[in-house]
Design a protein around this motif. Sequence first.
Motif, short mmCIF file in Angstrom:
data_model
loop_
_atom_site.label_atom_id
_atom_site.label_comp_id
_atom_site.label_asym_id
_atom_site.label_seq_id
_atom_site.Cartn_x
_atom_site.Cartn_y
_atom_site.Cartn_z
N GLN A 256 -12.77 10.24 1.31
CA GLN A 256 -12.13 10.18 1.97
C GLN A 256 -11.35 11.73 2.36
OE1 GLN A 256 -9.87 6.84 -0.80
NE2 GLN A 256 -8.67 7.96 0.65
N ILE A 257 -11.15 12.77 1.27
CA ILE A 257 -11.68 14.56 1.38
C ILE A 257 -11.72 14.67 2.47
CG2 ILE A 257 -11.24 16.26 -0.12
CD1 ILE A 257 -10.85 14.81 -2.57
N ASN B 239 -0.55 13.21 8.43
CA ASN B 239 0.35 11.66 9.52
C ASN B 239 1.16 12.58 10.27
OD1 ASN B 239 -2.37 10.27 8.30
ND2 ASN B 239 -1.20 9.45 6.44
N ASN C 123 -2.54 17.45 2.51
CA ASN C 123 -2.72 17.14 3.94
C ASN C 123 -2.86 16.17 4.27
OD1 ASN C 123 -3.38 20.39 3.38
ND2 ASN C 123 -5.72 20.55 2.42
N GLN C 124 -3.05 15.23 4.51
CA GLN C 124 -3.54 14.50 4.58
C GLN C 124 -2.21 13.34 5.23
OE1 GLN C 124 -5.99 11.43 4.38
NE2 GLN C 124 -4.93 11.20 6.39
N TYR C 125 -1.18 14.16 4.24
CA TYR C 125 0.63 13.46 4.35
C TYR C 125 0.96 14.51 5.74
CZ TYR C 125 5.46 13.12 4.32
OH TYR C 125 6.81 12.69 4.94
N TYR D 106 0.96 8.54 0.42
CA TYR D 106 0.39 10.39 0.35
C TYR D 106 1.50 10.96 -0.05
CZ TYR D 106 -3.12 8.26 2.18
OH TYR D 106 -4.44 7.49 2.85
N LYS E 103 0.98 16.97 12.09
CA LYS E 103 -0.57 17.12 12.67
C LYS E 103 -0.83 18.56 13.38
CE LYS E 103 -2.93 14.27 14.34
NZ LYS E 103 -3.76 12.52 14.92
N TYR F 4 -5.75 17.54 -1.55
CA TYR F 4 -5.81 16.00 -0.45
C TYR F 4 -4.77 15.84 0.34
CZ TYR F 4 -7.44 11.65 0.87
OH TYR F 4 -7.19 10.08 1.32
N THR F 5 -3.74 15.55 -0.88
CA THR F 5 -2.95 14.10 -0.57
C THR F 5 -1.48 15.27 0.61
OG1 THR F 5 -1.68 14.74 -2.77
CG2 THR F 5 -3.26 12.16 -2.22
N LEU G 246 -10.58 14.17 6.15
CA LEU G 246 -10.46 14.29 6.65
C LEU G 246 -10.23 15.88 6.87
CD1 LEU G 246 -6.85 14.86 6.91
CD2 LEU G 246 -6.70 14.64 3.93
#
Length: 201
Positions: free
Chosen positions: A103-104, A77, A72-74, A47, A80, A69-70, A107
């Motif tokens: 996926q979005i 992970n 926030n996902q990174y 991500y 947090k 999204y990417t 998350l």
Amino acid sequence: MKKEVKQAVLLRIGSVCLLVVAIGFVLYSSVNALYESALNYIDCGRYEEAANILLMLPPYKDTEALAEYTQNQYAFNTEKEKLISRTVGKPEQLEFDTKYQSQIDALYNSIREEQKNAYEQEKRETFGGKLPFDGMNKNDLQYTILGEPDTVRIDEGWSTYATYEWYTDDGELLAQCTAVIDGAHADNEIFGFEYYGDETP
């Protein structure tokens, strides 16, 4: 002579137009190639790399939504606690690469759940093991040692008062307090707390 000059000008204009079209095609192809590489990184779970590419691209397809999204996902992970400490807006709906929408959304729901858990944990640490006290918010009563009130009586007038009561297993009044929950003086803070138990828990 004038005819030759006119033809030369038209040829030059035509050449410039073709050059502009060619440059535009090359730029479009480059942006599309980078965009597709970012999608591949997403598919591989990389991500950070995907976010780095999407952030440098001009507006194209779902670049903005996927960049958010990417990132926030990174962060989810790797950092947090830092992520859930800030406000995360509801994600935009994808228009092109909709296969990533689930996926979005997943998350976003995970972030909201983590934020809810962190909020409740903070409340439990603040009020856990304690009796209610005047000035606390009525919404925090559930986190005290008494837990949720057994009954709530509503009295309406110029302001709306709520009286919260707790009872023993034998049906005896154990504790009570009041809060103004509606009207000009509503502040949701309890007052007049009384505990009638033999011993303070």
